[in-house]
Design an enzyme around this catalytic site. Structure first.
Site, short mmCIF file in Angstrom:
data_model
loop_
_atom_site.label_atom_id
_atom_site.label_comp_id
_atom_site.label_asym_id
_atom_site.label_seq_id
_atom_site.Cartn_x
_atom_site.Cartn_y
_atom_site.Cartn_z
N LYS A 173 0.84 -1.20 0.00
CA LYS A 173 0.00 0.00 0.00
C LYS A 173 0.87 1.25 0.00
O LYS A 173 1.65 1.46 0.93
CB LYS A 173 -0.90 0.04 1.24
CG LYS A 173 -1.93 1.18 1.14
CD LYS A 173 -2.63 1.44 2.46
CE LYS A 173 -1.96 2.53 3.25
NZ LYS A 173 -1.95 3.85 2.63
N GLY A 226 7.57 5.30 7.49
CA GLY A 226 6.61 6.36 7.76
C GLY A 226 6.91 7.00 9.09
O GLY A 226 8.04 6.93 9.59
N THR A 230 2.97 6.12 13.75
CA THR A 230 2.39 4.98 13.02
C THR A 230 3.22 3.73 13.25
O THR A 230 2.67 2.64 13.42
CB THR A 230 2.32 5.29 11.50
OG1 THR A 230 1.82 6.61 11.32
CG2 THR A 230 1.42 4.32 10.78
N GLU A 248 11.17 1.84 9.37
CA GLU A 248 12.03 2.99 9.03
C GLU A 248 11.21 4.22 9.34
O GLU A 248 10.26 4.54 8.62
CB GLU A 248 12.36 2.98 7.53
CG GLU A 248 12.88 1.67 6.99
CD GLU A 248 14.38 1.65 6.91
OE1 GLU A 248 14.97 2.73 6.88
OE2 GLU A 248 14.96 0.56 6.90
N CYS A 282 13.34 12.14 5.12
CA CYS A 282 13.64 11.74 6.50
C CYS A 282 15.10 11.97 6.84
O CYS A 282 15.47 12.04 8.00
CB CYS A 282 13.27 10.28 6.70
SG CYS A 282 14.01 9.22 5.45
N GLU A 383 10.07 16.47 14.84
CA GLU A 383 10.22 16.40 13.39
C GLU A 383 9.20 17.31 12.71
O GLU A 383 7.99 17.15 12.91
CB GLU A 383 10.01 14.95 12.93
CG GLU A 383 10.33 14.77 11.46
CD GLU A 383 10.05 13.36 10.95
OE1 GLU A 383 9.02 12.78 11.31
OE2 GLU A 383 10.87 12.86 10.17
P1 NDP Z 1 2.65 7.98 8.07
O1 NDP Z 1 3.21 7.21 9.18
O2 NDP Z 1 1.48 8.85 8.32
O3 NDP Z 1 2.22 7.02 6.88
C1 NDP Z 1 3.08 6.10 6.27
C2 NDP Z 1 2.25 5.00 5.63
O4 NDP Z 1 1.58 4.26 6.63
C3 NDP Z 1 1.17 5.52 4.69
O5 NDP Z 1 1.00 4.62 3.63
C4 NDP Z 1 -0.03 5.52 5.61
O6 NDP Z 1 -1.22 5.52 4.89
C5 NDP Z 1 0.20 4.23 6.35
N1 NDP Z 1 -0.53 4.09 7.60
C6 NDP Z 1 -1.03 5.04 8.43
N2 NDP Z 1 -1.68 4.47 9.48
C7 NDP Z 1 -1.58 3.12 9.32
C8 NDP Z 1 -2.03 1.99 10.07
N3 NDP Z 1 -2.77 2.10 11.19
N4 NDP Z 1 -1.73 0.75 9.61
C9 NDP Z 1 -1.01 0.60 8.49
N5 NDP Z 1 -0.57 1.63 7.71
C10 NDP Z 1 -0.84 2.88 8.14
O7 NDP Z 1 3.87 8.79 7.46
P2 NDP Z 1 3.82 9.88 6.30
O8 NDP Z 1 3.21 9.28 5.07
O9 NDP Z 1 3.24 11.12 6.87
O10 NDP Z 1 5.38 10.05 5.98
C11 NDP Z 1 6.18 10.92 6.67
C12 NDP Z 1 6.99 10.20 7.73
O11 NDP Z 1 7.76 9.18 7.16
C13 NDP Z 1 7.97 11.11 8.42
O12 NDP Z 1 7.94 10.89 9.81
C14 NDP Z 1 9.31 10.67 7.87
O13 NDP Z 1 10.39 10.93 8.70
C15 NDP Z 1 9.09 9.22 7.67
N6 NDP Z 1 10.04 8.68 6.72
C16 NDP Z 1 11.03 7.84 7.16
C17 NDP Z 1 11.98 7.37 6.29
C18 NDP Z 1 13.04 6.41 6.75
O14 NDP Z 1 13.63 5.76 5.89
N7 NDP Z 1 13.32 6.27 8.03
C19 NDP Z 1 12.00 7.78 4.89
C20 NDP Z 1 10.91 8.64 4.53
C21 NDP Z 1 9.98 9.08 5.43
P3 NDP Z 1 -1.95 6.94 4.54
O15 NDP Z 1 -0.94 7.87 4.00
O16 NDP Z 1 -2.92 6.52 3.54
O17 NDP Z 1 -2.52 7.40 5.84
#
Ligand code: NDP
Length: 479
Positions: A173, A226, A230, A248, A282, A383
């Site tokens: 997803k 993400g 989450t 990550e 990130c 962040e």
């Molecule tokens: P989120 O945690 O909001 O979302 C990430 C993904 O998880 C999306 O596909 C989201 O869906 C999904 N998601 C949300 N809730 C659930 C759940 N209960 N169960 C399963 N999946 C879920 O992050 P963002 O999209 O806002 O991304 C930004 C974040 O990602 C920042 O904190 C950033 O630092 C981090 N990041 C980390 C990286 C790393 O390599 N360490 C690299 C890039 C980003 P939906 O969007 O549809 O809600």
């Protein structure tokens, strides 16, 4: 343009006919709809993956490798189309999508297509016991891959490619905010000859579609990139089912600048490490610490360079800073700028929304530099994930090390110095998964990638990713 779920090699509307608006951040308009997939849609994706598993896990390595490399070639052949789609969906400059996002997505497939042919396991002779042990690295089964909106196809494929290379079938997803290139990837996979059901892509909200993936009792591993909140939730849901997890998560990375660095190189790279992709990476160096002896000089030069960055429509070739990904994210970043003011931070430049002619409802923000009075303030600890960096001086190595490590995150750190002993001392002690010395974002896909503390658990990249996506089984033979 409406998009559909990719299940068993075909494109489907969501069973409940539930849809979510998809916004173009550059003008704030809805330009299509995406499935708001239900548990039943996820179940169908799972069934397709499960049916494809016996065939795919037994497919020879050379054939798996050939298909993944073919996906890579087709992504390269469709560079322009994918870059336009990514830029429109995410708001990032098309120049960036073309130079970084799509080529890296292609590299992910090429790299893991090759890596799987070189992946080996160990054997151990139990001397004196007339026995030999060897390790099988078997596919886990059906695995889940969930990715964020900031580097949509880049991070989606970073998970999918090793999962497939290792012989798993996938239910994936992308973020509902940026689903477009994941949708287009389905077409490419069909064209490349990926067997039906090996990869399934379901679209929808994290809390429902994502939740159905992480709760699924037979999806045995989750690779997630993400936010930390989450990731915490996923860990809680997955733990009682003993799922394998790779998380990550967020970062608040220090960029530490010593007076003995190569100044021009540092200055130009620091502009990039602060504001690339609107600061929505990130790995961005969002906390800048500068040795006191060059602090005033750096402040003047850095602010002058940041003021030259052009905020503009993502499709224009000279745009440096495009639109932020969504209205809610823009509001969150603006709220942090207010918090900085309330905490007696000084806005050295930026801080305001930008109106781009012809695209008045787009989500644009000036690149913003905040001089902070201390390292404990919220804008230095939390962040923000936007075009905002903080700046403060330091007086000694111990001093800066302590401040650099005094956050809950530990993803990456950047160090600018030409002193070898200092480099060794600090890179040993910085609490982070990666330390870049005199560079930033130089990535070699063979290296382990991941964070410590609240930046996550597990490592991906190179053979680490292939280890994550396989189960090690020891066979002991007495002879
Ligand atoms: P989120 O945690 O909001 O979302 C990430 C993904 O998880 C999306 O596909 C989201 O869906 C999904 N998601 C949300 N809730 C659930 C759940 N209960 N169960 C399963 N999946 C879920 O992050 P963002 O999209 O806002 O991304 C930004 C974040 O990602 C920042 O904190 C950033 O630092 C981090 N990041 C980390 C990286 C790393 O390599 N360490 C690299 C890039 C980003 P939906 O969007 O549809 O809600």
């Amino acid at each position: 343009m409406n998009i559909q779920n990719y299940i068993n090699g075909n494109f489907h509307n969501p069973i409940d006919n539930n849809w979510i608006d998809n916004y173009n951040p550059s003008n704030g308009e809805v330009y299509g709809q995406i499935p708001n997939s239900s548990t039943e849609d996820v179940e169908n994706a799972y069934i397709a993956a499960k049916s494809a598993l016996p065939g795919w896990s037994q497919t020879g390595l050379e054939e798996r490798s050939r298909i993944l490399i073919r996906v890579s070639e087709l992504l390269e052949a469709n560079l322009q189309r994918f870059a336009e789609a990514e830029s429109k969906d995410n708001g990032k400059p098309i120049s960036l999508a073309k130079a970084i996002d799509i080529p890296r997505a292609a590299s992910n497939f090429r790299f893991f297509g090759h890596a799987i042919t070189q992946f080996a396991s160990e054997s151990h002779e139990s001397t004196g016991q007339q026995a030999i042990n060897y390790t099988l690295r078997q596919p886990i089964g059906v695995v889940g891959c969930i990715s964020p909106w900031n580097l949509p196809l880049y991070l989606f494929t970073w998970k999918i490619a090793p999962a497939l290379a290792a012989g798993n079938c996938v239910v994936a997803k992308p973020s509902e905010v940026t689903p477009m290139t994941a949708y287009l990837l389905g077409e490419i996979c069909n064209e490349a000859g990926l067997p039906k059901g090996v990869l399934n892509i379901v679209h929808g909200l994290g809390g429902s579609t994502g939740q159905a993936i992480i709760e699924h009792p037979d999806i045995k591993a989750i690779s997630f990139t993400g936010g930390t909140a989450t990731g915490t939730h996923i860990a809680k849901v997955a733990a009682p089912m003993f799922k394998k997890l790779s998380l990550e998560l967020g970062g608040k990375n220090p960029n530490i600048i010593f007076a003995d660095c190569d100044y021009e190189d540092m200055l130009n790279t620091t502009v990039r490490s602060s504001f690339a992709n609107q600061g929505q990476i990130c790995l961005c160096g969002s906390r800048i610490f500068v040795e006191a002896t060059i602090y005033d000089q750096f402040k003047t030069d850095f602010v002058a360079k940041v003021k030259q960055l052009k905020v503009g429509h993502p499709s224009e070739a000279d745009t440096d800073i495009g639109a932020l990904v969504s209205k809610s994210h823009l509001d969150k970043v603006k709220a942090y700028i207010q918090i900085a003011k309330d905490e007696n931070g000084t806005i050295l430049c930026g801080g305001n929304a930008v109106t781009v002619n012809g695209y008045e409802n787009g989500y644009y923000l000036e690149p913003t530099v905040i001089e902070v009075p201390n390292d404990d303030c919220r804008v230095n600890q939390e962040e923000i994930f936007g075009p905002v960096v903080t700046l403060m001086p330091f007086h000694s190595e111990d001093d800066v090390l302590q401040m650099a490590n005094k956050v809950k995150y530990g993803l990456s750190a950047t160090l600018w110095t030409n002193n070898l002993k200092r480099t060794m001392r600090l890179s040993n002690q910085l609490q982070s998964g990666i330390v870049w010395v005199n560079t930033w974002m130089l990535r070699d896909l063979r290296t382990p990638f991941g964070g410590v503390k609240a930046s996550g658990v597990g490592r991906e990249g190179g053979f680490e990713a292939l280890r994550f996506f396989t189960e090690a089984k020891n066979i002991c033979i007495k002879y």
